[in-house]
Design a protein around this motif. Sequence first.
Motif, PDB file in Angstrom:
ATOM      1  N   LYS A  51       0.818  -1.213   0.000  1.00 29.00           N
ATOM      2  CA  LYS A  51       0.000   0.000   0.000  1.00 29.00           C
ATOM      3  C   LYS A  51       0.852   1.264   0.000  1.00 29.00           C
ATOM      4  CE  LYS A  51      -3.952  -2.047  -0.066  1.00 29.00           C
ATOM      5  NZ  LYS A  51      -4.774  -1.954  -1.309  1.00 29.00           N
ATOM      6  N   ILE A  52       2.140   1.132   0.318  1.00 30.91           N
ATOM      7  CA  ILE A  52       3.095   2.237   0.237  1.00 30.91           C
ATOM      8  C   ILE A  52       4.299   1.709  -0.528  1.00 30.91           C
ATOM      9  CG2 ILE A  52       4.591   3.812   1.515  1.00 30.91           C
ATOM     10  CD1 ILE A  52       2.628   3.645   3.841  1.00 30.91           C
ATOM     11  N   VAL A  53       4.691   2.402  -1.611  1.00 28.27           N
ATOM     12  CA  VAL A  53       5.786   1.943  -2.460  1.00 28.27           C
ATOM     13  C   VAL A  53       6.805   3.070  -2.602  1.00 28.27           C
ATOM     14  CG1 VAL A  53       6.440   0.994  -4.700  1.00 28.27           C
ATOM     15  CG2 VAL A  53       4.202   0.422  -3.713  1.00 28.27           C
ATOM     16  N   VAL A  54       8.064   2.750  -2.297  1.00 25.26           N
ATOM     17  CA  VAL A  54       9.148   3.730  -2.314  1.00 25.26           C
ATOM     18  C   VAL A  54      10.107   3.401  -3.451  1.00 25.26           C
ATOM     19  CG1 VAL A  54      10.969   4.840  -0.964  1.00 25.26           C
ATOM     20  CG2 VAL A  54       8.931   3.922   0.186  1.00 25.26           C
ATOM     21  N   LEU A  55      10.514   4.419  -4.211  1.00 21.55           N
ATOM     22  CA  LEU A  55      11.433   4.263  -5.335  1.00 21.55           C
ATOM     23  C   LEU A  55      12.770   4.941  -5.024  1.00 21.55           C
ATOM     24  CD1 LEU A  55       9.033   4.995  -8.353  1.00 21.55           C
ATOM     25  CD2 LEU A  55       9.341   2.878  -7.062  1.00 21.55           C
ATOM     26  N   PRO A  56      13.863   4.548  -5.705  1.00 23.72           N
ATOM     27  CA  PRO A  56      15.188   5.121  -5.421  1.00 23.72           C
ATOM     28  C   PRO A  56      15.321   6.588  -5.846  1.00 23.72           C
ATOM     29  CG  PRO A  56      15.363   2.992  -6.540  1.00 23.72           C
ATOM     30  CD  PRO A  56      13.934   3.418  -6.637  1.00 23.72           C
ATOM     31  N   GLU A  57      16.393   7.185  -5.386  1.00 21.96           N
ATOM     32  CA  GLU A  57      16.686   8.598  -5.646  1.00 21.96           C
ATOM     33  C   GLU A  57      16.694   8.913  -7.137  1.00 21.96           C
ATOM     34  OE1 GLU A  57      20.160  11.943  -4.631  1.00 21.96           O
ATOM     35  OE2 GLU A  57      20.477   9.830  -4.114  1.00 21.96           O
ATOM     36  N   LEU A 116      -3.928   1.881  -8.709  1.00 25.65           N
ATOM     37  CA  LEU A 116      -3.521   0.798  -7.825  1.00 25.65           C
ATOM     38  C   LEU A 116      -3.948   1.027  -6.372  1.00 25.65           C
ATOM     39  CD1 LEU A 116       0.074   0.213  -9.233  1.00 25.65           C
ATOM     40  CD2 LEU A 116      -2.023  -1.015  -9.819  1.00 25.65           C
ATOM     41  N   GLN A 117      -4.431   2.253  -6.070  1.00 25.82           N
ATOM     42  CA  GLN A 117      -4.875   2.603  -4.716  1.00 25.82           C
ATOM     43  C   GLN A 117      -3.737   2.465  -3.699  1.00 25.82           C
ATOM     44  OE1 GLN A 117      -8.312   3.806  -3.562  1.00 25.82           O
ATOM     45  NE2 GLN A 117      -7.647   4.528  -5.577  1.00 25.82           N
ATOM     46  N   ILE A 118      -2.631   3.164  -4.004  1.00 21.35           N
ATOM     47  CA  ILE A 118      -1.444   3.120  -3.156  1.00 21.35           C
ATOM     48  C   ILE A 118      -0.895   4.530  -2.942  1.00 21.35           C
ATOM     49  CG2 ILE A 118      -0.774   0.802  -3.921  1.00 21.35           C
ATOM     50  CD1 ILE A 118       1.321   2.150  -5.751  1.00 21.35           C
ATOM     51  N   TYR A 119      -0.004   4.652  -1.948  1.00 19.41           N
ATOM     52  CA  TYR A 119       0.872   5.815  -1.827  1.00 19.41           C
ATOM     53  C   TYR A 119       2.160   5.473  -2.566  1.00 19.41           C
ATOM     54  CZ  TYR A 119      -2.128   7.782   1.819  1.00 19.41           C
ATOM     55  OH  TYR A 119      -3.185   8.309   2.522  1.00 19.41           O
ATOM     56  N   LEU A 120       2.640   6.401  -3.395  1.00 12.38           N
ATOM     57  CA  LEU A 120       3.783   6.128  -4.264  1.00 12.38           C
ATOM     58  C   LEU A 120       4.722   7.327  -4.310  1.00 12.38           C
ATOM     59  CD1 LEU A 120       5.209   4.410  -6.463  1.00 12.38           C
ATOM     60  CD2 LEU A 120       3.620   5.430  -8.125  1.00 12.38           C
ATOM     61  N   THR A 121       6.015   7.102  -4.012  1.00 12.61           N
ATOM     62  CA  THR A 121       6.994   8.180  -4.178  1.00 12.61           C
ATOM     63  C   THR A 121       7.345   8.312  -5.661  1.00 12.61           C
ATOM     64  OG1 THR A 121       8.967   6.790  -3.891  1.00 12.61           O
ATOM     65  CG2 THR A 121       7.969   7.726  -1.890  1.00 12.61           C
ATOM     66  N   ILE A 122       7.558   9.557  -6.074  1.00 15.65           N
ATOM     67  CA  ILE A 122       7.888   9.853  -7.475  1.00 15.65           C
ATOM     68  C   ILE A 122       9.168  10.688  -7.470  1.00 15.65           C
ATOM     69  CG2 ILE A 122       7.036  10.836  -9.638  1.00 15.65           C
ATOM     70  CD1 ILE A 122       4.191  10.661  -8.473  1.00 15.65           C
ATOM     71  N   PRO A 123      10.343  10.050  -7.611  1.00  8.86           N
ATOM     72  CA  PRO A 123      11.627  10.763  -7.533  1.00  8.86           C
ATOM     73  C   PRO A 123      12.148  11.134  -8.932  1.00  8.86           C
ATOM     74  CG  PRO A 123      11.701   8.530  -6.538  1.00  8.86           C
ATOM     75  CD  PRO A 123      10.541   8.597  -7.472  1.00  8.86           C
ATOM     76  N   PHE A 124      12.460  12.402  -9.133  1.00  8.84           N
ATOM     77  CA  PHE A 124      12.858  12.849 -10.469  1.00  8.84           C
ATOM     78  C   PHE A 124      13.585  14.190 -10.358  1.00  8.84           C
ATOM     79  CE2 PHE A 124       9.038  14.992  -9.458  1.00  8.84           C
ATOM     80  CZ  PHE A 124       9.000  16.172 -10.182  1.00  8.84           C
ATOM     81  N   THR A 143      14.117  15.940  -6.468  1.00  9.38           N
ATOM     82  CA  THR A 143      12.776  16.054  -5.895  1.00  9.38           C
ATOM     83  C   THR A 143      12.112  14.691  -5.718  1.00  9.38           C
ATOM     84  OG1 THR A 143      12.396  18.299  -6.720  1.00  9.38           O
ATOM     85  CG2 THR A 143      10.441  16.924  -6.408  1.00  9.38           C
ATOM     86  N   VAL A 144      11.318  14.594  -4.662  1.00  6.97           N
ATOM     87  CA  VAL A 144      10.394  13.477  -4.474  1.00  6.97           C
ATOM     88  C   VAL A 144       9.021  14.062  -4.175  1.00  6.97           C
ATOM     89  CG1 VAL A 144       9.787  11.433  -3.134  1.00  6.97           C
ATOM     90  CG2 VAL A 144      12.185  11.980  -3.518  1.00  6.97           C
ATOM     91  N   VAL A 145       8.042  13.705  -4.977  1.00  8.15           N
ATOM     92  CA  VAL A 145       6.662  13.983  -4.604  1.00  8.15           C
ATOM     93  C   VAL A 145       5.993  12.656  -4.286  1.00  8.15           C
ATOM     94  CG1 VAL A 145       6.565  16.060  -6.028  1.00  8.15           C
ATOM     95  CG2 VAL A 145       5.697  13.903  -6.943  1.00  8.15           C
ATOM     96  N   VAL A 146       4.914  12.716  -3.532  1.00  6.13           N
ATOM     97  CA  VAL A 146       4.167  11.509  -3.177  1.00  6.13           C
ATOM     98  C   VAL A 146       2.765  11.626  -3.739  1.00  6.13           C
ATOM     99  CG1 VAL A 146       3.289  10.054  -1.314  1.00  6.13           C
ATOM    100  CG2 VAL A 146       5.514  11.180  -1.078  1.00  6.13           C
ATOM    101  N   ALA A 147       2.366  10.585  -4.467  1.00  2.00           N
ATOM    102  CA  ALA A 147       0.989  10.478  -4.946  1.00  2.00           C
ATOM    103  C   ALA A 147       0.191   9.627  -3.979  1.00  2.00           C
ATOM    104  CB  ALA A 147       0.970   9.856  -6.336  1.00  2.00           C
ATOM    105  N   ASN A 148      -1.017  10.058  -3.654  1.00  2.00           N
ATOM    106  CA  ASN A 148      -1.865   9.287  -2.744  1.00  2.00           C
ATOM    107  C   ASN A 148      -2.870   8.442  -3.536  1.00  2.00           C
ATOM    108  OD1 ASN A 148      -3.926  11.027  -3.544  1.00  2.00           O
ATOM    109  ND2 ASN A 148      -3.753  12.332  -1.741  1.00  2.00           N
ATOM    110  N   PRO A 149      -3.645   7.616  -2.861  1.00  2.88           N
ATOM    111  CA  PRO A 149      -4.581   6.749  -3.587  1.00  2.88           C
ATOM    112  C   PRO A 149      -5.651   7.490  -4.385  1.00  2.88           C
ATOM    113  CG  PRO A 149      -4.175   5.873  -1.397  1.00  2.88           C
ATOM    114  CD  PRO A 149      -3.555   7.235  -1.431  1.00  2.88           C
ATOM    115  N   CYS A 154       0.327  14.641  -2.505  1.00  2.00           N
ATOM    116  CA  CYS A 154       0.072  14.981  -1.106  1.00  2.00           C
ATOM    117  C   CYS A 154       1.342  15.445  -0.397  1.00  2.00           C
ATOM    118  CB  CYS A 154      -0.535  13.794  -0.371  1.00  2.00           C
ATOM    119  SG  CYS A 154       0.488  12.309  -0.315  1.00  2.00           S
ATOM    120  N   ALA A 155       2.500  15.396  -1.050  1.00  2.00           N
ATOM    121  CA  ALA A 155       3.748  15.883  -0.455  1.00  2.00           C
ATOM    122  C   ALA A 155       4.732  16.198  -1.569  1.00  2.00           C
ATOM    123  CB  ALA A 155       4.340  14.846   0.502  1.00  2.00           C
ATOM    124  N   HIS A 156       5.566  17.208  -1.329  1.00  2.00           N
ATOM    125  CA  HIS A 156       6.527  17.683  -2.336  1.00  2.00           C
ATOM    126  C   HIS A 156       7.813  18.055  -1.595  1.00  2.00           C
ATOM    127  CE1 HIS A 156       7.219  20.694  -5.933  1.00  2.00           C
ATOM    128  NE2 HIS A 156       8.322  20.034  -5.605  1.00  2.00           N
TER     129      HIS A 156
END
Length: 297
Positions: A51-57, A116-124, A143-149, A154-156
Amino acid sequence: MSAETTQVVPVEPGSSVKVACVQESSDLQATDHNCDKFEAQVRIAAANGAKIVVLPEMCLTGYLSQDLKKSWHVPGKPLNRSPTTNSTFEGVDPTEFAEPVPGKTTNRFCALARELQIYLTIPFCEKVVPPPLSTAKFLFYNTVVVANPAGTICAHYRKNNLWPYIDLAWQSRGTENVCFETEYGKVALAVCFDIHIMFERYSNVGDVWALLYSIAWVDTDTRYWFTYGLPEFIQQHPPAKYVLGANWSIDKPESGEGWNGYGYSSIYGPSGVLLAQAKTQIGPEIVYADIPVDKHP
């Protein structure tokens, strides 16, 4: 940073949530290819219940070339020597590849998080038009932003503590702590070299349930760092009850000749206890853990 807010729906106290750290390679000047690879891994993680997925830098834009010969570079900024060639890095202008927020990449991965109904980090690599008196055409952030379900941001967060060896060649510095509420607990963000300042800052914030930590590590003994060094650091400066560390990988062993740092993505519990760790350094792997949620008011 401004971000859309959504209603947080409490979950049952005492329950747990599955989290995932995606370990995968990326390349400079290949954003679409990187996005395709990471989308595939995110889909696997979600299919396995994360339900929470983290991606690398900076994985969606690429941080360095896999052989550590190429680096992003803004003209006029210092460019160091590659540890693999002992010659100056081959500099690549990020202007064409960096993106605003929102932009093509954030829109794509926000839609994925909603599907997918998850929280997802988006690093770019983020591109920002500077203030009027600036001489630069653009400022660039790690930067990392977070997408919510719901599929919204929801975060930058922008990397606060730049690694002098690489980051000063192109990056501008972020200045803010970023925490946000979820139905599982309070979540914070950090990127790689931020460990030297942000862990203590979040420790002082208190009441942080999970730190989503995007990493592109370069060091001498990767296994030792993620197995012993980082847990000790967490114990001394606990930024959160749980630390979800997604590190980069490489595609083939020869890309790693002359340097270390890839692999061993790890999830840590209270006091830095190692809960799960990647078993490979080459190619993709997803690290999972089920962690208890915090009671949310």
